[in-house]
Design a protein around this motif. Structure first.
Motif, PDB file in Angstrom:
ATOM      1  N   ALA A  33     -12.202   9.608   6.590  1.00 29.59           N
ATOM      2  CA  ALA A  33     -11.249   8.702   5.939  1.00 29.59           C
ATOM      3  C   ALA A  33     -10.591   7.800   6.975  1.00 29.59           C
ATOM      4  O   ALA A  33     -10.271   8.236   8.089  1.00 29.59           O
ATOM      5  CB  ALA A  33     -10.190   9.500   5.193  1.00 29.59           C
ATOM      6  N   HIS A  34     -10.362   6.542   6.587  1.00 29.58           N
ATOM      7  CA  HIS A  34      -9.845   5.560   7.534  1.00 29.58           C
ATOM      8  C   HIS A  34      -8.902   4.586   6.831  1.00 29.58           C
ATOM      9  O   HIS A  34      -8.957   4.401   5.613  1.00 29.58           O
ATOM     10  CB  HIS A  34     -10.995   4.758   8.166  1.00 29.58           C
ATOM     11  CG  HIS A  34     -12.014   5.615   8.838  1.00 29.58           C
ATOM     12  ND1 HIS A  34     -11.956   5.954  10.170  1.00 29.58           N
ATOM     13  CD2 HIS A  34     -13.124   6.233   8.343  1.00 29.58           C
ATOM     14  CE1 HIS A  34     -12.980   6.724  10.478  1.00 29.58           C
ATOM     15  NE2 HIS A  34     -13.701   6.919   9.391  1.00 29.58           N
ATOM     16  N   TRP A  35      -8.052   3.965   7.624  1.00 29.45           N
ATOM     17  CA  TRP A  35      -7.275   2.818   7.176  1.00 29.45           C
ATOM     18  C   TRP A  35      -8.017   1.558   7.609  1.00 29.45           C
ATOM     19  O   TRP A  35      -8.638   1.521   8.683  1.00 29.45           O
ATOM     20  CB  TRP A  35      -5.877   2.825   7.781  1.00 29.45           C
ATOM     21  CG  TRP A  35      -4.960   3.828   7.133  1.00 29.45           C
ATOM     22  CD1 TRP A  35      -4.968   5.178   7.314  1.00 29.45           C
ATOM     23  CD2 TRP A  35      -3.909   3.552   6.211  1.00 29.45           C
ATOM     24  NE1 TRP A  35      -3.988   5.770   6.556  1.00 29.45           N
ATOM     25  CE2 TRP A  35      -3.304   4.791   5.871  1.00 29.45           C
ATOM     26  CE3 TRP A  35      -3.396   2.392   5.636  1.00 29.45           C
ATOM     27  CZ2 TRP A  35      -2.238   4.890   4.987  1.00 29.45           C
ATOM     28  CZ3 TRP A  35      -2.332   2.483   4.756  1.00 29.45           C
ATOM     29  CH2 TRP A  35      -1.757   3.720   4.437  1.00 29.45           C
ATOM     30  N   ASP A  49       1.845   4.851   1.042  1.00 31.29           N
ATOM     31  CA  ASP A  49       1.586   5.832   2.097  1.00 31.29           C
ATOM     32  C   ASP A  49       2.099   7.172   1.590  1.00 31.29           C
ATOM     33  O   ASP A  49       3.252   7.543   1.807  1.00 31.29           O
ATOM     34  CB  ASP A  49       2.300   5.402   3.382  1.00 31.29           C
ATOM     35  CG  ASP A  49       2.078   6.360   4.545  1.00 31.29           C
ATOM     36  OD1 ASP A  49       1.358   7.360   4.368  1.00 31.29           O
ATOM     37  OD2 ASP A  49       2.640   6.111   5.632  1.00 31.29           O
ATOM     38  N   THR A  83      -6.891   2.195   2.333  1.00 28.91           N
ATOM     39  CA  THR A  83      -7.622   3.341   2.855  1.00 28.91           C
ATOM     40  C   THR A  83      -8.998   3.395   2.208  1.00 28.91           C
ATOM     41  O   THR A  83      -9.177   2.976   1.057  1.00 28.91           O
ATOM     42  CB  THR A  83      -6.878   4.660   2.583  1.00 28.91           C
ATOM     43  OG1 THR A  83      -6.706   4.817   1.158  1.00 28.91           O
ATOM     44  CG2 THR A  83      -5.504   4.661   3.247  1.00 28.91           C
ATOM     45  N   GLN A  95       0.860  -1.178   0.000  1.00 26.33           N
ATOM     46  CA  GLN A  95       0.000   0.000   0.000  1.00 26.33           C
ATOM     47  C   GLN A  95       0.899   1.232   0.000  1.00 26.33           C
ATOM     48  O   GLN A  95       1.863   1.314   0.761  1.00 26.33           O
ATOM     49  CB  GLN A  95      -0.912   0.009   1.222  1.00 26.33           C
ATOM     50  CG  GLN A  95      -1.721   1.281   1.397  1.00 26.33           C
ATOM     51  CD  GLN A  95      -2.778   1.477   0.323  1.00 26.33           C
ATOM     52  OE1 GLN A  95      -3.279   0.509  -0.223  1.00 26.33           O
ATOM     53  NE2 GLN A  95      -3.088   2.721  -0.002  1.00 26.33           N
ATOM     54  N   GLU A 112       1.365  10.217   2.406  1.00 21.93           N
ATOM     55  CA  GLU A 112       1.634  11.221   3.422  1.00 21.93           C
ATOM     56  C   GLU A 112       3.083  11.174   3.885  1.00 21.93           C
ATOM     57  O   GLU A 112       3.692  12.215   4.178  1.00 21.93           O
ATOM     58  CB  GLU A 112       0.693  11.024   4.607  1.00 21.93           C
ATOM     59  CG  GLU A 112       0.880  12.035   5.731  1.00 21.93           C
ATOM     60  CD  GLU A 112      -0.060  11.796   6.892  1.00 21.93           C
ATOM     61  OE1 GLU A 112       0.139  12.426   7.960  1.00 21.93           O
ATOM     62  OE2 GLU A 112      -1.007  10.987   6.742  1.00 21.93           O
ATOM     63  N   THR A 136     -12.831   5.901   2.422  1.00 21.62           N
ATOM     64  CA  THR A 136     -13.621   6.990   2.989  1.00 21.62           C
ATOM     65  C   THR A 136     -15.042   6.501   3.247  1.00 21.62           C
ATOM     66  O   THR A 136     -15.687   5.950   2.345  1.00 21.62           O
ATOM     67  CB  THR A 136     -13.642   8.194   2.048  1.00 21.62           C
ATOM     68  OG1 THR A 136     -12.297   8.659   1.852  1.00 21.62           O
ATOM     69  CG2 THR A 136     -14.474   9.326   2.630  1.00 21.62           C
ATOM     70  N   THR A 150      -6.267   3.450  12.228  1.00 19.77           N
ATOM     71  CA  THR A 150      -5.374   4.471  11.688  1.00 19.77           C
ATOM     72  C   THR A 150      -3.993   3.862  11.491  1.00 19.77           C
ATOM     73  O   THR A 150      -3.624   2.867  12.122  1.00 19.77           O
ATOM     74  CB  THR A 150      -5.264   5.673  12.635  1.00 19.77           C
ATOM     75  OG1 THR A 150      -4.800   5.228  13.924  1.00 19.77           O
ATOM     76  CG2 THR A 150      -6.613   6.359  12.804  1.00 19.77           C
ATOM     77  N   TRP A 151      -3.215   4.505  10.638  1.00 18.62           N
ATOM     78  CA  TRP A 151      -1.819   4.125  10.387  1.00 18.62           C
ATOM     79  C   TRP A 151      -0.961   5.346  10.678  1.00 18.62           C
ATOM     80  O   TRP A 151      -1.187   6.422  10.110  1.00 18.62           O
ATOM     81  CB  TRP A 151      -1.661   3.655   8.941  1.00 18.62           C
ATOM     82  CG  TRP A 151      -0.230   3.498   8.508  1.00 18.62           C
ATOM     83  CD1 TRP A 151       0.485   4.349   7.713  1.00 18.62           C
ATOM     84  CD2 TRP A 151       0.651   2.428   8.852  1.00 18.62           C
ATOM     85  NE1 TRP A 151       1.758   3.873   7.536  1.00 18.62           N
ATOM     86  CE2 TRP A 151       1.898   2.701   8.236  1.00 18.62           C
ATOM     87  CE3 TRP A 151       0.527   1.287   9.628  1.00 18.62           C
ATOM     88  CZ2 TRP A 151       2.998   1.856   8.357  1.00 18.62           C
ATOM     89  CZ3 TRP A 151       1.616   0.440   9.758  1.00 18.62           C
ATOM     90  CH2 TRP A 151       2.834   0.735   9.128  1.00 18.62           C
TER      91      TRP A 151
END
Length: 576
Positions: free
Chosen positions: A274-276, A211, A266, A209, A213, A268, A299-300
């Protein structure tokens, strides 16, 4: 895939080989080379919907291999208007054996066209489950936009040395496998004791996945009773970050066995948050839980996955939706994911099904689903899943059926049940209806039933639960199981007798899902194909998927009322 060291099932390929590591070491790499007819024919099932011989058991609208044995699906890749799906495939026999990645494409998620072999092993060592991503930033050095796979292989054919290898493709159709692992087992080379070897023999099924961010790749790996998280800047150099151990989250909870095919993504929710989400295939059969796809919402933080609720939930509570994968829906990737699962169970995946003899293959995938995250009235977040709308559009006919009402009557044996016949609806169809049992203790629907009512799969609603009982749809009438409703059997991952014995489903005969105890009505959506029943309740809040083995002509559908009057309204039939 299950509660035994990965691919101990490969012993089936050697029929009596003394140990799986030897079978791994000696295995050759085998691919699928479809005939020109198979290459050209779109596949609903294996590629020739509606053209199979009368004695064929091949499904009408489920994906199956042209021949051989089918295992885990691999997360698909969307390129343009086509979805590329991969799946573990053993070409030389209908029992588990050395696997390659078979390849299909689809433009509607219902019809799949076989494209041959996408990825094979080398030096006599096969490839197992992995994950495919598009490396837009050329982080792995294989070119911007290259399709990159991270895949498990047993290094040197040693089952205790499971490691992750990189493979790349320019067209998503043929992958070149690199010779050396990029994510090495931290224990495999030094494991000596039985416990160390057992731990090292469970290091597989990487799921990638991005990430964004933190500008890194995240890999979730299946381990014995835990998920292991790793991060990398380039898909090559990996650092272990943390582990999620379900038993530590819920110390008083059931033993859910080892973790296979983790699924990190992830999504929404319908309220805009929004969530993991972390999914995983777990074996809870020994504790009365499903052997199926469980998940946590959380969350991550760049190193750890932090679940909001420590207890896992189940996206499907049947016995046959294992090793499932999800991927973003092209039309709305933030809010909708698609999903497909392996309709099998390691309790009997080693044993031949009805199709092994009739059609020369074993194994099928579920229909593709839409998966959404919804906020419940109590604030909890729930994954719901429903068949993709294109499946309804692909039906060969559709019609509205008359409403039905049936009242129970006490019989000579003191039983209180009434039955109404809906007719023989064919070998493959979808039924949608509203079921009301406000004036009864419960309602039930029998599908794939025999003309005399002695056999069939029964879907029951009432007393705070949805049950799907497949005892009456074993391989033969003499093989049905005598256990009571609600029975969960003796466990799903060990060496129990499989489909070929007196208990064709290894005791896993009745699947159960809790529903609101106060419910007296529900919307029911049932998919019936030649070898499976998939049940969706109340727009996919509850789902149960099971394989079944009806005899020819077992196509009857019946409504039952328990202790009162039950009603079916808004009945819609779509035949395939």
């Amino acid at each position: 895939m299950t509660a035994v060291p990965r691919r101990r099932v490969l012993r089936s390929a050697a029929q009596g080989a003394a140990a799986a590591p030897l079978a791994l070491a000696m295995s050759s790499c085998l691919g699928i080379e479809p005939s020109p007819e198979e290459q050209a024919a779109p596949a609903r099932g294996e590629g020739t919907a509606g053209t199979a011989a009368p004695e064929s058991h091949r499904p009408r609208f489920h994906l199956t291999p042209p021949s051989g044995w089918l295992g885990d699906p691999q997360r698909p890749l969307v390129r343009g208007d086509a979805v590329h799906l991969y799946g573990l495939h053993h070409a030389e026999g209908t029992a588990p054996g050395p696997t390659t990645w078979a390849h299909w494409t689809s433009t509607d998620l219902v019809t799949f066209t076989p494209r041959g072999t996408a990825l094979a092993g080398a030096d006599g060592v096969d490839v197992w489950t992995g994950s495919v991503v598009v490396d837009e930033g050329n982080t792995a050095g294989r070119g911007a936009g290259a399709v990159v796979a991270l895949v498990t292989r047993p290094t040197d054919g040693r089952s205790a040395l499971q490691e992750q290898y990189l493979a790349a493709s320019e067209d998503a159709a043929t992958f070149a496998l690199e010779p050396d692992p990029v994510l090495r087992s931290p224990e495999g080379r030094t494991a000596r004791s039985e416990e160390e070897i057992a731990q090292a023999s469970w290091f597989r099924d990487p799921k990638l996945q991005r990430d964004e961010e933190r500008d890194q790749w995240v890999c979730a790996l299946g381990r014995d009773r835990r998920v292991s998280f790793w991060t990398s800047p380039d898909l090559r150099s990996w650092e272990h970050r943390s582990d999620l151990v379900p038993a530590e989250l819920t110390p008083d909870g059931p033993d859910l066995g080892g973790v296979e095919c983790p699924d990190l993504f992830t999504l929404t929710a319908d309220d805009g948050s929004a969530h993991w989400v972390l999914g995983a295939s777990l074996d809870g059969s020994g504790a009365g839980e499903p052997t199926n796809y469980a998940y946590w919402v959380g969350t991550w933080d760049g190193e750890r996955f932090l679940p909001e609720d420590p207890a896992p939930r189940w996206l499907d509570r049947g016995w046959d939706w294992y090793a499932a994968v999800t991927w973003p829906a092209a039309e709305d990737p933030a809010h909708v994911r698609h999903a497909i699962g392996w309709m099998n169970n390691w309790a009997y995946a080693r044993d031949p099904s009805a199709t092994a003899e009739s059609d020369g293959y074993d194994g099928q995938y579920s229909v593709v689903r839409e998966v959404r995250l919804v906020r419940d009235d109590d604030g909890a977040l729930t994954l719901v899943s429903t068949p993709v709308p294109a499946l309804a559009s692909a039906a060969t006919s559709a019609q509205e059926l008359d409403d039905q009402q049936v009242s129970s009557q006490e019989d000579a044996d003191g039983g209180v049940e009434g039955t109404a016949e809906l007719g023989a609806l064919g070998p493959a169809f979808a039924l949608e209806m509203d079921v009301d049992w406000a004036d009864a203790e419960g309602a039930a629907l029998t599908v794939v039933g025999s003309a005399d009512g002695a056999r069939g799969t029964r879907i029951s609603l009432g007393d705070g639960a949805l049950h799907v009982d497949r005892r009456g749809s074993a391989l033969t009438a003499g093989d049905t199981h005598d256990g009571g409703e609600g029975e969960t059997g003796d466990g799903g991952g060990g060496d129990t007798a499989g489909r070929g014995g007196s208990d064709p489903f290894a005791g896993l005969t009745v699947a159960r899902a809790p529903i609101d105890p106060g419910a007296r009505s529900a919307h029911l959506h049932v998919l019936v194909d030649t070898q499976s029943v998939e049940v969706f309740l109340d727009d996919g809040r509850t789902a149960l998927s099971l394989t079944v083995h009806p005899a020819p002509g077992e196509e009857h559908v019946r409504l039952h009322a328990l202790g009162g009057t039950a009603r079916l309204t808004g009945v819609r039939l779509r035949q395939h």
